[in-house]
Every structure is written in C-alpha cells, then in structure tokens.
Design an enzyme around this catalytic site. Structure first.
Site, short mmCIF file in Angstrom:
data_model
loop_
_atom_site.label_atom_id
_atom_site.label_comp_id
_atom_site.label_asym_id
_atom_site.label_seq_id
_atom_site.Cartn_x
_atom_site.Cartn_y
_atom_site.Cartn_z
CG HIS A 104 -0.61 0.28 2.49
ND1 HIS A 104 -0.36 -0.70 3.43
CD2 HIS A 104 -0.40 1.45 3.13
CE1 HIS A 104 -0.01 -0.13 4.58
NE2 HIS A 104 -0.03 1.17 4.43
CG ASP A 240 0.34 -4.09 2.81
OD1 ASP A 240 0.88 -3.61 1.80
OD2 ASP A 240 -0.45 -3.46 3.53
CB SER A 664 2.72 1.71 6.38
OG SER A 664 1.44 1.44 6.84
N1 ARG Z 1 -4.89 0.39 7.78
C1 ARG Z 1 -3.59 0.41 7.17
C2 ARG Z 1 -2.96 1.78 7.37
O1 ARG Z 1 -3.46 2.67 7.88
C3 ARG Z 1 -3.61 -0.02 5.74
C4 ARG Z 1 -4.30 0.89 4.80
C5 ARG Z 1 -4.29 0.46 3.36
N2 ARG Z 1 -5.28 -0.56 3.06
C6 ARG Z 1 -6.62 -0.32 2.83
N3 ARG Z 1 -7.41 -1.33 2.68
N4 ARG Z 1 -7.12 0.87 2.77
O2 ARG Z 1 -2.79 2.67 6.77
N1 GLU Z 2 -1.29 1.24 7.64
C1 GLU Z 2 -0.66 2.27 8.41
C2 GLU Z 2 0.26 3.15 7.56
O1 GLU Z 2 0.01 3.35 6.39
C3 GLU Z 2 0.07 1.67 9.55
C4 GLU Z 2 -0.88 1.14 10.47
C5 GLU Z 2 -1.11 2.04 11.65
O2 GLU Z 2 -1.71 3.11 11.54
O3 GLU Z 2 -0.62 1.59 12.68
O4 GLU Z 2 1.19 3.75 8.04
#
Ligand code: ARG
Ligand code: GLU
Length: 732
Positions: A104, A240, A664
């Site tokens: 991502h 990921d 991330s």
């Molecule tokens: N929750 C994770 C982070 O904040 C992954 C986000 C990307 N994936 C998604 N399905 N939107 O950013």
């Molecule tokens: N998915 C998050 C990011 O893009 C990391 C997950 C979190 O927020 O801990 O940085």
C-alpha cells in the site's frame, strides 16, 4: 527559563539513573521480576536509548545494545532504515540497496506503471535484473545521518517572564540559527523538530535519494488481500509488501535519475531470518510514526471521542454508502473510485475502532484519575506554574468545541468528500492568488491547479458526486453551528439546489474547468464567479478563512501553550513514569513482544496466521478475497521450500509494538537485529493507541518475512532477489 530547563533535564537524568540502578538490581537476580506489560509502549528517539530503553529491551529479550541500533561513528541498524516517499517507512535488505516496504506504500508507483495490457496492480511485477527495474521520477527516500539534542541552543535567551508570542519568536530564530550552523555535508539537509510538545528540540541531519526504482510487487490479490473488509482487523492474511531499489551516482551519493547511476551501497542492510517467531519473542519496529496524542487531557479525548469522531464518521459513512452503491453497479466507476474509496474507508474504520477502544478501556476515566493525582501533588508541593492547567484545559476545550466541529465538517465535506466542492476550493485559491499577486499570481496558480485537475478529473464521475453533494451539503446545513453557516445554506431546498448546480456548473468536467479558467485573469475570475457551483463553494470557503480559521487558530495557540506546560508538569510531577515524546514523523524505535490478545470475553487471538487462512477466506472472483490460481497450486502441493514452519506457511503475526500511521513498511526486527517481518497495520480493538496505548489489547500487525520470501521465490520465481539477500538462522 533556561535554568528551569537545565534543572529539568538534570532532574530527569538523576531520576533515570536512579531507576536504572533499581531495575538493574532486579535484573541481577536470575529471574527478572519485571512486569513486561509495564515496559512496553512508547516510540523512542534512537539516539537516546542508552540507559532505560536499552535495559527494557534486554528485559524483553533483546540481545542488542543501544549502539547496535543507533551509532553515528559505526554502522548500525538505523543505516538500513529510510523514510519512504514522505509517508511510509522502508528498509534495506541487500548490499545493493534493495528496499522493502508495503504494497500500500508502493501502490501509487505500481499503479503509475500499469496499463490495461500490463496491469501490475492485478498481475504483479517482478524485475529479473537491474535493467527491468522501473524509475519513479517524483519518488524519494530519506536517511537519518545524525540526531542531536539541541534543546539548550533553542531555548537560549528564553525566559519565563516572556509572553508566549515572544518566546516562540525567539525559539524560531534560534532554530534557524541552529539549522544554518549545523555541521553537515553539502548534499545533506538539517532540520530541527519539537518534542514533548515543545519541551525538547532535536536536530536531524538527513540525506535524500531521488533515483528509486520499482523492483517487485505481488498481485493485489496477495498484496491487498482482504482489502477494506479486513483492514484494521485481526486475524489477517495480507502479503502487504513491495520492493524498490535505491540508485546513487558513481560516488554512492544522491543523484537524480540517470542511466549511469548504480545500485546504492548501504552502510548497513538487514539480514533476513528464516527462523520465524513464537509468542514471547522480542520484536523491535524501527520507522517513522506520523502523529500521536498520548498526553491529551481527559477533556480533549472526550471531545474527540464524543464530538469530533462521531461527526467525521457520519460524514464518511454517508459518502461511502453512496460511492459503494455506484461502484457495485459499474466496473468503470469501481476502478475510478477504488483508491479514493480505500483511503476514505481507512480512517472511517479506524475512528470507529478508536472510539470503541477508548470507551471499553475506560481511557477517559483513567485520565481523570491521573489528573486528580497530578492536581493533588501540584497543590501539595505548591508548584505554582501548574495550578491552573486543568481548569484552563476545561475552559479552552469548551470554547474551541463549536469551531473545531465546524472546521471538521468543512474539512470532511467542503474539502474532502464532495469532489465538486474540492474543485471549487482549488479555484478559490486561484482567485485568492489573483487578489494577492495580480496577473502573475493568477497565472502561476492556474497552471498548478490545472495540472492537478488533469489527474483528478480522470477519476471523477459527476454522476457519483451529485448524490454525495446533496447528502453531505444537507448534513452540513443541519449540523454546522449556525454562526459558521453561510446564508446561502439557510432554508434551502437542497434537492433543487443540487439539480441546479449539477446541470449548470462547468466545473463538472476537465474541459469545462479549462474553459472557465481560460483567457485573461480578469475574464476568468468573472466567468468563475458566474458559475453556480463555484459561487456556492466560495461562500463555504470564505467563511472557513474569515471565521473558522482565525477563531480556531487563536484558541488552538492557547491550547498548544497549555499542552506544552502540562507535558512539562507531567514529567516533573511523575518522575518515575515512562514518558515518550508523541510521534512527529521522525525516526523512532518501539519494542515489545510477539503476543496474542483477548479481544472480548472468552475469545483469544493467536499470534500467527497461515496460508490455510487465506484459503478459508477465499471467494472465487471476489474483488477482496480472490486467490490467484498459482498461489492455490502452491498451497495444495505444499511447495513452501525453506520457508515453512512445521509444514505450514506462516502469513502474518502480531506484537505489542506501539506503532501508528507512517510505520507502514517498518521492519520488525528480532533480538539480534535480523528482519523477521514487515509492519503494515494495527488491530481494530487497539487503534486507540494513538491516544491511549494499552499493552493488553494494542497490537501491531506484521507480514511474516517468510511469506514475503515465499512469494518472491516460489510464486514469482525471482530467485535473483533472494540471492542478493543474506538469509540467516539465528535460532539454530
Ligand atoms: N490500515 C492500514 C494503514 O493505515 C492499511 C491501509 C491500506 N489498506 C486499505 N485497505 N485501505 O494505513
Ligand atoms: N497502515 C498504516 C500506515 O500506512 C500503519 C498502520 C497504523 O496506523 O498503525 O502507516
């Protein structure tokens, strides 16, 4: 102030030494009697780990010294970590500058190289040699070369007698001096950042590389498996990851893209462990967490949880429902809106989890108890500077509430979720540039806005945006406090208004927008103001700038000043508590252990998921849960090579590392400094960790590095990449 500052630092040092000694005695007995829950959580500054943090890490099972992690004179773990393109983290995993980050995080780059004929998002991409690697013109990664505490220089001449404005002015001048006089090479940068809400200042010397090439990415069905349904959720089964490479000039220094550039030779790269993890193992996550608010007063958290979050959640929920209904009907719209939908859904879902977690863990109540304790000690010791802080907070949070709420509605509706209103905001900036800078100001702004529009309109559908407009603009009129509501929104028939705007505005297409903005500045501004869509948006944006922002900034500056004093007070009043500085997008270390958790009564979540779970979730043809045929074949033939664990293929695992957005792509590192995983998310029940880290339920989610290797090797057949890594067996 200077003396107080020095006194504070000395006091902290004395206190830390004392605690070190006390804890050391405990460690000297064979069985360390440490409640490991007490020493987890926190995002620490890598140059300041010696002492307490080093000891805590060892108590958690680390075999590393503070210098193994950060050292200015010798190579250390920090030399393998980069800030990836401003928002994520990545790490070097080979002597040839090979970078690992999340899928991502590389998503935009992967998408930019994709076309219908070669869709790397759908099918994945693998460079089998250097020649096949793909350049990304606007991408950069940043190394941290040195970290220096410059607090005393920044506070030079600042006294308690000064008012907040004069203090900040002098502090900013000092920061500029420190930055300018910092010792560094010509190609390096220096910048100073504030820690502990302005109680400590730290200088960072950085080095930025711009020739970053795409090396590999699994298909989305692996890299984003489970998509939004599984986002923020455990158990998880997402691979990921994506891979890039840093290129440098012949002297191994930063250079813009050139065919002559060569793979970067790092001072350090992470060896990769094949031995996996088990519950209780030490883990360290090294990266660039973006923002946390761990020391807000109860009244501040209360406002977020009970006023601001619910408002933002409702806005996004309405928008998501509408967009989703169109995405389901029309495959073209599904592609156009996929990335926007995912990003809107990401924080929508996070805020819901955050609210639930704060309530369930009684975080607000606990903060109130702490505040009572704080007040008691402040009164006992007659600490004059801290006496009114909590009542000041109460008063100010009450005062700021309605403008904070109005502002959040403006951001979510007029800036973010109604696309036409975002377009009017950009156009509004052109008009402002004209008013300020005349024809030249207009020209520059028009060029930059039209550049942005070109990309934006490719993924714009007025058909989808129209019902979103009607729904959210009605909500705005209903919810925004009256004093911040423009007259054109009072007593209006929003269905008629929406129909009118969406049949007449020229801002619904790129061509229309270009037309409207064509001609001389004067003509364009005149046409713009005759456009019904623009005229409507302009009212909202004008109120934002003339009423909301000034009021908000005035109160917020006071809040910032009180928060700074409160932070200082907390550290002084509770000298034995652990205080880490809130995340601020600088390099941090967080450590913990591999641990399961109990999300609710009677349920325990294990630490690890396996490929079997991918197959359990498999829904043929589904856009979130499809599984590529080749992965199914590998699963059925159990062709896992050296990456299996007792005949099974591990996919993800969780730990108690305190992470946030920006982490991330951060490496998960074992007790010896080897790579064991790749951080990419947190669990739903623990997303409140940004305001209240709780070692019982806050968990970060990592891809098991063996799954990454398995996909590269067995799925993609990119043996070339495996060959350049150093695979190790630290447990054997
Ligand atoms: N929750 C994770 C982070 O904040 C992954 C986000 C990307 N994936 C998604 N399905 N939107 O950013
Ligand atoms: N998915 C998050 C990011 O893009 C990391 C997950 C979190 O927020 O801990 O940085």
């Amino acid at each position: 102030m200077k003396y107080i500052k020095v006194y504070l630092i000395v006091a902290l040092l004395v206190v830390s030494c004392k605690t070190v000694q006390e804890t050391t005695q405990v460690v000297k007995t064979d069985v360390p009697i440490v409640d490991t829950r007490e020493i987890q959580g926190g995002m620490w500054i890598p140059s300041l780990l010696e002492g307490i943090n080093e000891l805590e890490m060892q108590q958690l099972g680390s075999k590393m010294t503070a210098k193994d992690i950060y050292d200015v004179n010798n190579s250390s773990l920090k030399d393998a970590i980069v800030h990836f393109d401003g928002g994520c983290t990545a790490e070097i995993i080979s002597p040839n500058g090979l970078l690992l980050t999340n899928h991502h995080c590389g998503y935009g780059a992967i998408q930019s190289h994709s076309s219908v004929e070669s869709d790397y998002l759908k099918d994945g991409f693998w460079a089998m040699n250097y020649e096949q690697e793909l350049p990304n013109p606007s991408m950069s990664v940043t190394f941290i070369k040195r970290i220096d505490d410059v607090t005393s220089n920044v506070f030079l001449g600042v006294t308690d007698a000064m008012d907040e404005g004069s203090k900040m002015k002098l502090i900013n001048q000092n920061i500029e001096k420190v930055t300018k006089s910092a010792q560094k090479e010509a190609w390096q940068k220096a910048n100073v950042k504030s820690f502990y809400d302005g109680n400590q200042y730290i200088l960072f010397i950085t080095e930025e590389f711009n020739d970053i090439r795409l090396v590999g990415a699994p298909p989305t069905a692996i890299g984003k498996f489970g998509a939004d349904t599984d986002n923020w959720v455990w158990p998880r089964h997402t691979g990921d990851f994506s891979m890039f490479r840093i290129y440098a000039d012949a002297n191994n220094l930063p250079a813009n893209f050139s065919k002559e550039n060569v793979p970067y030779k790092p001072n350090h790269y992470l060896p990769v462990s094949l031995d996996g993890v088990e519950e209780g193992d030490f883990t360290l996550v090294f990266g660039f967490p973006g923002r946390t608010n761990e020391y807000l007063p109860a009244v501040g958290v209360d406002q977020i949880v009970n006023v601001l979050n619910p408002a933002k959640i409702e806005v996004r929920e309405n928008a998501l429902k509408i967009v989703d209904s169109y995405m389901r009907k029309d495959p073209a719209i599904k592609i156009q809106y996929a990335a926007k939908f995912a990003s809107t859904a990401n924080y929508w879902k996070k805020w819901i989890g955050e609210n639930q977690g704060i309530k369930k863990s009684n975080a607000i109540e606990k903060k109130r108890v702490l505040e009572q304790e704080f007040t008691k000690i402040v009164n006992e010791k007659d600490l004059v500077g801290y006496k009114t802080l909590l009542s000041d907070f109460e008063k100010l949070y009450k005062e700021i509430e309605s403008v904070s709420l109005a502002r959040d509605y403006w951001i979510e509706i007029a800036y973010r979720n109604v696309e036409l209103l975002n377009v009017t905001f950009r156009a509004f900036q052109i008009e402002q540039a004209y008013l300020k800078g005349g024809d030249k100001g207009f020209e520059d702004a028009r060029e930059s806005v039209l550049g942005r529009f070109e990309g934006m309109y490719k993924n714009y559908s007025a058909e989808v945006d129209k019902p979103v407009f009607e729904n959210l603009v009605s909500l705005y009129a209903e919810k925004v406090p009256k004093e911040y509501l423009p007259e054109n929104m009072v007593g209006v028939d929003f269905t008629a208004l929406t129909n009118d705007i969406y049949s007449n505005s020229k801002l619904l297409t790129y061509e229309g927008a270009k037309d409207l903005l064509a001609g001389s500045a004067e003509e364009a501004i005149k046409k713009l103001n005759e456009d019904k869509g623009y005229a409507f948006g302009k009212e909202l944006h004008t109120i934002f700038y003339t009423k909301m922002e000034p009021k908000f900034q005035e109160l917020n500056l006071q809040l910032i000043a009180i928060q700074k004093q409160y932070m200082k007070g907390l550290m002084e009043v509770f000298p034995n508590k652990r205080f880490f500085p809130d995340a601020n997008s600088t390099l941090r270390v967080t450590y913990g252990q591999v641990r399961g958790y109990e999300p609710k009564d009677g349920v325990y979540y294990n630490t690890t998921t396996y490929l079997d779970g991918v197959m359990e979730k498999y829904v043929p043809g589904d856009y979130e849960f499809d599984v590529p045929q080749k992965l199914q074949d590998l699963y059925h033939s159990k062709n896992y090579g050296q990456y299996a664990e007792n005949g099974k293929m591990p996919v993800c695992f969780i730990g108690t590392n305190h992470t946030t957005g920006g982490n991330s792509g951060s490496p998960a590192i074992d007790a010896h400094g080897n790579l064991i995983g790749l951080n990419f998310d947190r669990v739903w029940e623990g997303t409140m960790s940004d305001m209240n880290y709780d070692p019982d339920i806050c968990r970060n989610i990592m891809v098991d590095i063996r799954y990454v290797l398995f996909i590269i090797d067995k799925y993609a057949g990119a043996q070339n990449l495996i060959d350049e890594m150093t695979l190790v067996h630290p447990k054997k």
